[in-house]
Design an enzyme around this catalytic site. Structure first.
Site, PDB file in Angstrom:
ATOM      1  N   SER A  14       8.514   2.068   4.672  1.00 46.49           N
ATOM      2  CA  SER A  14       7.901   2.686   3.488  1.00 46.49           C
ATOM      3  C   SER A  14       8.861   3.657   2.811  1.00 46.49           C
ATOM      4  O   SER A  14       9.752   4.236   3.447  1.00 46.49           O
ATOM      5  CB  SER A  14       6.632   3.444   3.882  1.00 46.49           C
ATOM      6  OG  SER A  14       5.694   2.582   4.459  1.00 46.49           O
TER       7      SER A  14
HETATM    8  N1  SAM Z   1       4.879   2.640   8.534  1.00 46.18           N
HETATM    9  C1  SAM Z   1       5.930   1.655   8.500  1.00 46.18           C
HETATM   10  C2  SAM Z   1       7.311   2.213   8.543  1.00 46.18           C
HETATM   11  O1  SAM Z   1       7.458   3.453   8.525  1.00 46.18           O
HETATM   12  O2  SAM Z   1       8.235   1.427   8.644  1.00 46.18           O
HETATM   13  C3  SAM Z   1       5.825   0.777   7.296  1.00 46.18           C
HETATM   14  C4  SAM Z   1       4.827  -0.232   7.462  1.00 46.18           C
HETATM   15  S1  SAM Z   1       4.910  -1.640   6.416  1.00 46.18           S
HETATM   16  C5  SAM Z   1       4.751  -0.954   4.805  1.00 46.18           C
HETATM   17  C6  SAM Z   1       3.309  -2.310   6.795  1.00 46.18           C
HETATM   18  C7  SAM Z   1       3.199  -2.926   8.166  1.00 46.18           C
HETATM   19  O3  SAM Z   1       1.843  -3.279   8.401  1.00 46.18           O
HETATM   20  C8  SAM Z   1       3.996  -4.204   8.314  1.00 46.18           C
HETATM   21  O4  SAM Z   1       4.894  -4.089   9.374  1.00 46.18           O
HETATM   22  C9  SAM Z   1       2.933  -5.274   8.592  1.00 46.18           C
HETATM   23  O5  SAM Z   1       3.363  -6.297   9.469  1.00 46.18           O
HETATM   24  C10 SAM Z   1       1.835  -4.422   9.202  1.00 46.18           C
HETATM   25  N2  SAM Z   1       0.492  -5.005   9.158  1.00 46.18           N
HETATM   26  C11 SAM Z   1      -0.124  -5.696   8.171  1.00 46.18           C
HETATM   27  N3  SAM Z   1      -1.375  -6.044   8.542  1.00 46.18           N
HETATM   28  C12 SAM Z   1      -1.564  -5.561   9.805  1.00 46.18           C
HETATM   29  C13 SAM Z   1      -2.650  -5.587  10.731  1.00 46.18           C
HETATM   30  N4  SAM Z   1      -3.820  -6.185  10.468  1.00 46.18           N
HETATM   31  N5  SAM Z   1      -2.471  -4.991  11.922  1.00 46.18           N
HETATM   32  C14 SAM Z   1      -1.317  -4.372  12.239  1.00 46.18           C
HETATM   33  N6  SAM Z   1      -0.258  -4.304  11.405  1.00 46.18           N
HETATM   34  C15 SAM Z   1      -0.370  -4.888  10.197  1.00 46.18           C
END
Ligand code: SAM
Length: 222
Positions: A69
């Protein structure tokens, strides 16, 4: 990806500049959040080829079609959570693990769940190498993590089509849920505060753009 734990004057300087930008231009006020961003080496989450980009205020690809992010987004969401020492925090969407480190710097006990196995494994290994301790889970975070709840704070780091009811139930009375809600392109940041067993307050804030929250209680099955 090969990681290098080298934090020299160039990266330290770039990190300081990022903190100044977040404080002076983007108006992040929480001193604890700014200190955490000033401490966690964000370039460690990048391949060395891209270190020059690590302290730009942008999201960046981390593989598997996902992103680390934008620092402003991390600061904004974390500030909304008002983390206190010892808070039990559920983070949905571990991704790179950068946001996890920010929560850990604020002395939260972090439960973090990721649906992508490669990212889950990488973040788990990588954070332990950095000396951070969190509880890592692989699975569908749109359903929360009821066996480890309730939580003081729940942070969703992917864009949801609605607020999953099941997450509200896993929030302690007095707790806060921060979740971006909208369509696949834009989402409004929503903060929900649990007042008592039955009542919640809700505020709608700025517009962001997240990768989708995929799951049973979100944009369809994993
Ligand atoms: N907080 C993270 C960082 O600092 O790198 C960024 C996260 S990224 C914007 C969003 C993440 O949510 C992705 O890695 C994606 O695979 C995960 N994601 C999407 N749907 C999900 C779910 N139902 N359960 C767990 N993770 C999920």
């Amino acid at each position: 990806m090969a990681y290098k734990f080298i934090d020299n004057y160039r990266e330290k300087g770039a990190r300081k500049k990022l903190v100044s930008l977040l404080r002076d231009v983007k108006k992040i006020e929480d001193a604890g959040v700014l200190a955490a961003i000033g401490k966690v080496p964000r370039h460690y989450f990048f391949d060395e080829t891209f270190w020059s980009q690590a302290y730009n205020d942008i999201a960046f690809p981390i593989g598997e079609g996902q992103t680390i992010s934008q620092p402003y987004t991390v600061a904004y969401q974390t500030q909304l959570l008002s983390i206190k020492q010892g808070d039990r925090v559920l983070e949905i969407g571990t991704g790179s693990g950068y946001q996890t480190c920010i929560l850990l710097e604020l002395k939260a006990e972090v439960y973090t769940i990721e649906r992508q196995e490669t990212l889950y494994k990488r973040a788990k290994l990588f954070l332990s190498k950095m000396g951070y301790k969190a509880h890592f889970f692989l699975g569908d975070g749109s359903k929360g993590l009821s066996e480890h709840g309730p939580f003081d704070k729940i942070l969703v780091t992917a864009g949801a089509p609605f607020v999953p009811e099941i997450l509200l139930k896993q929030l302690k009375v007095g707790g806060t849920l921060v979740i971006p809600v909208g369509d696949e392109k834009n989402q409004k940041m929503i903060a929900i505060f649990r007042i008592n067993e039955t009542d919640y307050d809700r505020i709608e804030l700025d517009t962001f753009r997240f990768v989708p929250l995929v799951g049973e209680q979100a944009w369809g099955s994993l």
